[in-house]
Design an enzyme around this catalytic site. Structure first.
Site, mmCIF file in Angstrom:
data_model
loop_
_atom_site.group_PDB
_atom_site.id
_atom_site.type_symbol
_atom_site.label_atom_id
_atom_site.label_comp_id
_atom_site.label_asym_id
_atom_site.label_seq_id
_atom_site.Cartn_x
_atom_site.Cartn_y
_atom_site.Cartn_z
ATOM 1 N N GLU A 96 -1.145 -0.938 -3.973
ATOM 2 C CA GLU A 96 -2.494 -1.394 -4.329
ATOM 3 C C GLU A 96 -2.440 -2.341 -5.528
ATOM 4 O O GLU A 96 -3.097 -3.376 -5.559
ATOM 5 C CB GLU A 96 -3.371 -0.173 -4.621
ATOM 6 C CG GLU A 96 -4.777 -0.484 -5.095
ATOM 7 C CD GLU A 96 -5.096 0.217 -6.400
ATOM 8 O OE1 GLU A 96 -5.238 -0.482 -7.414
ATOM 9 O OE2 GLU A 96 -5.186 1.472 -6.415
ATOM 10 N N GLU B 293 5.124 -3.326 -11.409
ATOM 11 C CA GLU B 293 3.963 -2.468 -11.178
ATOM 12 C C GLU B 293 4.376 -1.025 -10.908
ATOM 13 O O GLU B 293 3.642 -0.105 -11.230
ATOM 14 C CB GLU B 293 3.133 -3.000 -10.006
ATOM 15 C CG GLU B 293 2.553 -4.396 -10.240
ATOM 16 C CD GLU B 293 1.568 -4.442 -11.411
ATOM 17 O OE1 GLU B 293 0.769 -3.491 -11.552
ATOM 18 O OE2 GLU B 293 1.601 -5.424 -12.183
HETATM 19 ZN ZN LIG Z 1 -3.533 2.153 -10.973
#
Ligand SMILES: [Zn+2]
Length: 1078
Positions: free
Chosen positions: A163, A238
């Site tokens: 995401e 990330e």
């Molecule tokens: Zn997050």
């Protein structure tokens, strides 16, 4: 975005309203992309979560949109494009059938939905099977969302990392982070992404059609063609990676999600929420954590990550939502371009969520959570009872009835289950979210925290006993009527706060749709609600609710009891285990490996710190300055008076609801009484009068109004020494109930007896529990408050009512309630006497012209009843905290680091360009250095244009002193900044997007009130807007000198872990004063 300044929800907790739901919600299931809309989260998870819940769930208390508004620029100018609720339902168009057919879509069904005055058409994309809901109506706040079913198999956090990652560059938009470019330069009214336990949502919203389609295209390209599956560096950044700056140093883990989740796993409430969900569903996808467990995240490989994307981010597994007043044909045209590029796959089969079989016997689980050392650990246990209600999804009417039951049992302070648990004295605050129906199978959870070890059993017995009693005796009819009115009011008002209405609808619809059920059904509540009402009228509420309690709860063996024990060693044990793992990794590496890792670390850093080339940036579509209105949004405001009292009126269409604020000046209150004000506010709403106990009073409020809340509001006023400090009473009611509303406000203010020692003691315990939670979860807000308290009087006041000082005050007060209640009670009375007065009172009303006129006589009557205390005049409040650097130590794995100074004191005069520059710094320098390469979940600056305080803050930060170096580098960054016209235009447009933030009518009226209180005139708004629109690169360079003052003179406050504070003290012995707070 999380960095959101928003987070300064310091405002003390007072009591909000009839539905004080903040304590009863887990912050369990949704991970957002670090990226919550700025300044919109007063009570972060609650608002969102309550919106996620279907049907009854979107009841929200009278919101307090903006205690923090006072602290942000947005109070300067507030948007006023037509944002009225949908008024009527003339012809709404759908896409032409032959156009749809030609574009490859088959129409599945087509309905007009009365509840949202919309035509909704469900399509299937013939080639891939992608499903599309196209909802058309008159709402200009258009919403798009694409949702994939993404059930994880383990707790490596793949869905969550993905995401974050897909928004880091795509085929058409090959930038580091197109998402950030959109944040910088679009007029979005919503831009974010969420990971649920079983799905991932990508929603955007805008009122500007061109802007809207730009956002849609960037999001579609991102989810289907992201660069993160080609280049491992995004995954590392990330997700997780080993960091080694120099081959001689120790290896550490870094990664945005890794750190975000470390923060989550430091919060007892979230640990409990996770444990509950996983224990209730050990056999399906809910048995693992889609967000990622920090101990498991490093097991995730890039191969698995890529495969997950290939499989699930596919049209065959997608549900797509469009909503608003744009052209429905255009929606399908945009979609077909993307969808046609794919062949159907089997993802829809593979991603189906299997249901959890019900247990035949209850289960009991004991877990540990990290706690600070201290003597009252014995009293820090938590216990929560959870039920999985059904093996199969429930029909709509049962679901609705369960939602109703939930509200009856827990929805207000007067609700029996809530009240009995809190009054038992067995714990400090509630845990568990009540009925939860956003996942496949509905659940029910309830428990207490702050429980002493030997009372665990008693809590369990009390919960079971109360539920049995409720099933046997039923609910009283006033309570049922109050719940019914509250539910109907909120459905009619449809006030989704800062959430676009179309997004709230989408999240409701998806709750069915994602499980292959009817997406229309959750939008149509009128018929089932009518049926339920009729059944209650005919058979009585007991006949409706008792069988539900028996079947789903009392006789349901699928019960999980979770006990959480405080463990003062857990944090350091986890820390040590992590270090040991990393040491093993290091030991297994050769010198060449280490050299290579160090090289890779530098390469990643270099990539992160190298800006995108200007040509690449140009590919992200943006508006031009011509698209931007030259005037600030106008909110109709008429300043008049009734009986000599100032009254502000805002003539706006509100669908027959009157919104009212009554404002009392707090400036004559004695300084030492200030910390008592939040509890005073709560007492007004939660103690009884002479003839009504508090339950009756609350039910009366529920039956007659849409809710009443009372809370303090404090801010600096530019150019003045003296702060603006008030108590605001907010209420709302349907037009025919306005008289009741003012009568009730008057009773709350004047008749409530401030003498109930037992209830007051509960308020203190609850507030203390809430503050402790805030310290762990929103440490940056606590740090910001602390810095403000060192820099100005308004900040000092707010900190007294919502910072570390407040927590200390509550700790002492808890004892004092037992020892010296008469004195506290008389202090509460003194606050009332000082504040509640016709003198210096102000009324603010928002409704349409007819209803405004009608309410005047009720206002007049209300004012006549207020006492006419003669003004004592302003008391001298001249306190500030000493301006020393502080480290506030709490048991956590992540830090919150702040630095601030008052830049007005250096002679700086406010200019509109400051808004543009602050926003730009957030999205560039601070984002890149604190988040991307620093590995924190967020880093941002905030300029309070009323006080002149410019502050930096980081959020869930693995670093401490290093982050301060980044802050101090800001002035150089600005001095050396190069920027072409495109980038500058984007920065300006993005700023206007903030300034013109979308607001529903009640929020417009409220913002206008705050501007009035803070002395922000229309002329000033116009000047600031012009300054924003004409910002030049030179302004950035000049601002370098302004932030230089923060570097040189700024005060530092960090809320941080013991280890990191120790390490900082070693290298900089006298830098911090250390304070232990938990
Ligand atoms: Zn997050």
């Amino acid at each position: 975005m999380e960095r959101a300044v928003l987070l300064r929800s310091l405002s003390s907790s007072s009591s909000s309203s009839t539905l004080a739901s903040s304590t009863r919600l887990f912050s369990r299931s949704v991970h957002r992309l670090a990226r919550l809309p700025r300044r919109h989260r007063l009570v972060p998870n609650v608002h969102q979560r309550s919106l996620l819940r279907r049907h009854l769930g979107f009841i929200s208390p009278v919101s307090r949109p903006s205690l923090q508004l006072s602290r942000h620029f947005c109070s300067l100018s507030v948007r006023a494009v037509a944002t009225s609720p949908l008024q009527s339902s003339p012809e709404v168009l759908g896409a032409d059938d032959d156009v749809a057919e030609k574009l490859g879509f088959e129409k599945v069904s087509d309905e007009f939905i009365e509840e949202c005055k919309s035509r909704a058409v469900l399509y299937k994309h013939k080639k891939t099977g992608a499903e599309v809901m196209s909802v058309s109506n008159e709402d200009e706040n258009k919403v798009f969302g694409i949702v994939f079913r993404t059930p994880p198999k383990d707790s490596t956090g793949i869905p969550h990392i993905l995401e974050h990652s897909v928004l880091c560059g795509s085929r058409k938009y090959p930038l580091k982070e197109p998402f950030v470019e959109l944040l910088k330069g679009s007029l979005h009214t919503f831009l974010n992404a969420f990971t649920y336990p079983d799905r991932t949502c990508y929603p955007v919203a805008s009122t500007n059609t061109k802007d809207f389609y730009n956002l849609v295209d960037v999001y579609l390209d991102a989810v289907f063609f992201p660069k993160c599956v080609e280049d491992i560096k995004t995954f590392q950044q990330e997700g997780w990676h080993y960091e080694l700056n120099d081959p001689s140093e120790d290896i550490t883990y870094k990664g945005v999600v890794f750190n975000e989740m470390k923060g989550v796993y430091s919060q007892p409430d979230s640990i409990l929420g996770r444990a509950s969900q996983q224990a209730l569903c050990p056999d399906n996808t809910y048995g693992v954590d889609s967000g990622g467990d920090p101990q498991v995240i490093p097991k995730l490989t890039f191969e698995e990550f890529k495969e997950f994307h290939r499989k699930y981010y596919h049209p065959s597994n997608a549900r797509i939502w469009f909503y608003g007043d744009d052209d429905p044909n255009e929606r399908l045209r945009i979609l077909s371009e993307y969808l046609d590029m794919f062949e159907a796959n089997s993802a829809a089969e593979e991603s189906r969520v299997g249901s959890q079989k019900l247990f035949s016997e209850p289960v009991r689980i004991v877990e540990k959570y990290p706690a600070a050392e201290g003597d009252d650990l014995k009293k820090k246990h938590m216990v929560c009872l959870n039920w999985l209600l059904s093996e199969t999804p429930l029909d709509l009417e049962t679901e609705l009835a369960l939602g109703f039951l939930d509200h009856l049992m827990l929805g207000t302070p007067a609700s029996p289950l809530r009240k009995i648990l809190l009054e038992s004295g067995l714990g400090d605050a509630l845990v568990g979210g009540g009925v939860e129906d956003e996942l496949l199978q509905p659940q029910f959870s309830i428990g207490l925290k702050g429980v002493s070890e030997d009372n665990i059993q008693k809590v369990e017995e009390l919960i079971m006993g109360t539920l049995t009693k409720l099933a046997e005796e039923g609910f009283n009819s006033d309570a049922v009527e109050a719940s019914m009115n509250t539910i109907e009011f909120s459905l009619r008002e449809n006030n989704t706060g800062s959430f676009p209405r179309g997004l709230a609808l989408m999240l409701r619809s998806i709750g069915n749709w994602i499980y292959d059920m009817d997406p229309f059904e959750p939008l149509k509540y009128q018929e089932p609600l009518k049926a339920l009402k009729a059944r209650i009228a005919e058979e009585g509420s007991k006949a409706v609710f008792a069988p539900l309690i028996e079947k789903f709860i009392l006789n349901n063996p699928h019960r999980v009891t979770i006990e959480m024990q405080p463990d003062p060693e857990k944090a350091s044990r986890d820390e040590a285990a992590e270090k040991e793992n990393l040491a093993k990794v290091r030991a297994s590496m050769t010198q060449e490996d280490l050299a290579e890792l160090s090289r890779a670390t530098h390469e990643l850093k270099l990539k992160q710190e190298t800006p995108d080339p200007p040509e690449a940036l140009k590919c992200v579509p943006s508006l031009s300055l011509q698209d931007i209105p030259k005037k600030p949004i106008h909110v109709p405001t008429e300043v008049g008076d009734i009986n000599g009292i100032k009254v502000l009126q805002h003539d706006l269409f509100t669908n027959d609801v009157l919104y009212a604020e009554v404002v009392f000046n707090m400036r004559s209150l004695k300084q030492e009484l200030l910390p008592l004000v939040p509890l005073f506010c709560q007492s007004l709403l939660e103690m009884g009068t002479k003839d009504l106990d508090f339950v009756q009073l609350n039910q009366l409020i529920g039956r007659k109004t849409g809710g009443i809340s009372v809370y303090p509001f404090t801010s600096s006023v530019r150019g003045k020494e003296d702060p603006c400090s008030h108590i605001i009473v907010r209420g709302k009611a349907m037009s025919e109930r306005v008289e009741d509303l003012f009568t009730l406000v008057n009773r709350v203010l004047q008749d409530v007896q401030l003498t109930d020692q037992k209830r007051f003691k509960q308020f203190v315990s609850q507030s203390k529990a809430r503050m402790e939670n805030r310290l762990r979860g929103s440490g940056h807000g606590i740090a910001a408050a602390r810095m403000d308290a060192k820099l100005n009087v308004a900040g000092w006041i707010s900190e007294q009512m919502g910072g570390v000082s407040y927590l200390e005050y509550l700790q002492a007060l808890e004892k004092k309630v037992d020892d010296d209640w008469p004195e506290i009670s008389s202090s509460l009375e003194e606050i009332r006497k000082t504040l509640i007065s016709k003198n210096d009172c102000l009324i603010n009303l928002t409704a349409d012209g007819k209803n405004l006129k009608n309410s005047e006589k009720h206002v007049s009557k209300f004012l006549d009843m207020l006492p006419n205390t003669s003004l004592v005049g302003s008391t001298a409040w001249n306190a500030r905290l000493p301006p020393t650097n502080e480290a506030i130590v709490i048991p956590t794995q992540v830090n919150y680091v702040g630095k601030a100074a008052n830049v007005f004191e250096t002679g700086y005069q406010l200019k509109g360009s400051a808004y543009v520059i602050s926003k730009y710094l957030n999205n560039t320098w601070l984002w890149d250095r604190v988040r991307v390469s620093g590995g924190a979940y967020g880093g941002f600056c905030d300029f309070d244009t009323h006080s002149g305080v410019f502050s930096y803050l980081s959020y869930r930060d693995p670093n401490l002193l290093k982050t301060l170096d980044v802050y101090d580098g800001t002035s150089n960054f600005l001095r050396e900044l190069e920027m072409d016209d495109d980038a500058l235009t984007k920065a300006i447009i993005g700023t206007i997007g903030d300034v013109d933030a979308y607001q529903l009518p009640d929020a417009k009226g409220y913002s206008s009130l705050l501007r009035y209180l803070l002395g922000v005139t229309e002329e000033e708004r116009q000047i600031r807007r012009e300054e924003i629109l004409s910002t030049r690169l030179e302004d950035f360079k000049e601002f370098a000198d302004v932030v230089e003052a923060v570097k040189d003179k700024g005060v530092v406050v960090a809320v941080a872990s013991p280890d990191d504070v120790d390490a900082a003290k070693k290298s900089h012995p006298d830098f911090f004063k250390v304070k232990k707070a938990l």
